[in-house]
Design an enzyme around this catalytic site. Structure first.
Site, short mmCIF file in Angstrom:
data_model
loop_
_atom_site.label_atom_id
_atom_site.label_comp_id
_atom_site.label_asym_id
_atom_site.label_seq_id
_atom_site.Cartn_x
_atom_site.Cartn_y
_atom_site.Cartn_z
CB SER A 1 3.20 6.79 6.46
OG SER A 1 3.95 5.59 6.44
CE1 TYR B 1 -0.68 3.64 8.74
CE2 TYR B 1 1.37 2.90 7.73
CZ TYR B 1 0.69 3.76 8.57
OH TYR B 1 1.38 4.76 9.23
C1 8X3 Z 1 4.88 3.68 9.33
C2 8X3 Z 1 5.79 3.15 8.29
O1 8X3 Z 1 6.63 1.04 7.10
O2 8X3 Z 1 5.16 0.69 8.99
O3 8X3 Z 1 4.06 4.70 8.88
O4 8X3 Z 1 4.29 1.53 6.92
S1 8X3 Z 1 5.41 1.55 7.82
#
Ligand code: 8X3
Length: 253
Positions: A138, A151
């Protein structure tokens, strides 16, 4: 005698980027192994692929369950391509107040999940003589944003796996490709992040002209995988035109 069809394993194939990638690779002639936790969705996809004359098989699997991943690997006759797509975000809380349980869950699926499946399938990928491992990381694996901490940390882990593996496998017939998508509007990503809150999920894409679609990302993945074997797309960052960085997104009023 015609050559055997090449086998591609796609994790997280039940929806979004995973399902779109499975379709793309099936259209490109791969025998596709559909992996995810939800049998009904995988069965429906396999049925669609079969109706279109494509070959696929379903394996219901949680990539964080190492024993199940090992059993799955043992059951596979061969593997030429692995698409490590299973992953996801939980919450958008600041580091100061985020729930450690959410961070643990994200680390488990985004990092340990990739590790589990990659370790288990590496012998088959190497034995193929021409293996490809794709890590769907990502833009969160390359830079941070407020509220993204858990994340971002997990996706940096996925990025580190791709970078490290490429060094460690140098000289072996396996290439490591990392695809880092930015804003992709899928059925479930934001909805999962916000635990089913449809308004918050819709707010992520509000006013953004043409966020990426799962098909856009699948198209790119299929392109990298179908390059000649000696061509390794190390890292490909993919964003919609409206997104200049993790924190700068153009929105129409
Ligand atoms: C998804 C992109 O900007 O939501 O992997 O982290 S974000």
């Amino acid at each position: 005698m015609s050559p055997r069809p090449r086998t591609a394993v796609v994790t997280g194939a039940s929806s979004g980027i995973g399902a779109a990638t499975a379709r793309r690779l099936a259209e490109a002639g791969f025998h596709v192994v559909l992996v995810a936790r939800r049998a009904d969705r995988l069965d429906a996809l396999a049925k669609d692929l079969s109706a279109a004359g494509h070959s696929s098989v379903v394996h219901v699997l949680d990539v964080t369950d190492r024993a199940a991943v090992d059993a799955f690997a043992t059951s596979l006759a061969e593997c030429d391509v692995l698409i490590n797509n299973a992953g996801g975000a939980l919450g958008l809380d600041p580091v100061a107040t985020a729930d450690p349980a959410d961070w643990r869950t994200m680390y488990e699926v985004n990092v340990i999940g990739v590790l589990n499946v990659t370790q288990a399938l590496l012998p088959a990928l190497t034995a193929s003589g021409d293996g490809t491992i794709v890590v769907i990381s990502s833009t969160a694996g390359l830079g941070t944003y407020e509220g993204g901490g858990g994340y971002v940390a997990a996706k940096h882990g996925a990025h580190a796996i791709a970078e490290t593996l490429r060094l460690e496998l140098n000289g072996q017939p396996v290439r490591i490709i990392e695809i880092a998508p930015g804003m992709v509007k899928t059925e479930e990503f934001a909805l999962t992040r916000f635990r089913g809150d449809t308004d918050r999920a819709a707010g992520v894409y509000a006013g953004v002209p043409e966020p990426l679609t799962a098909e856009d990302v699948a198209d790119t993945i299929a392109w990298t995988v179908t390059r000649p074997s000696h061509v390794n797309v190390d890292l490909l960052v993919l964003r919609p035109r409206a997104q200049a960085s993790n924190t700068k997104v153009y929105r129409e009023k």
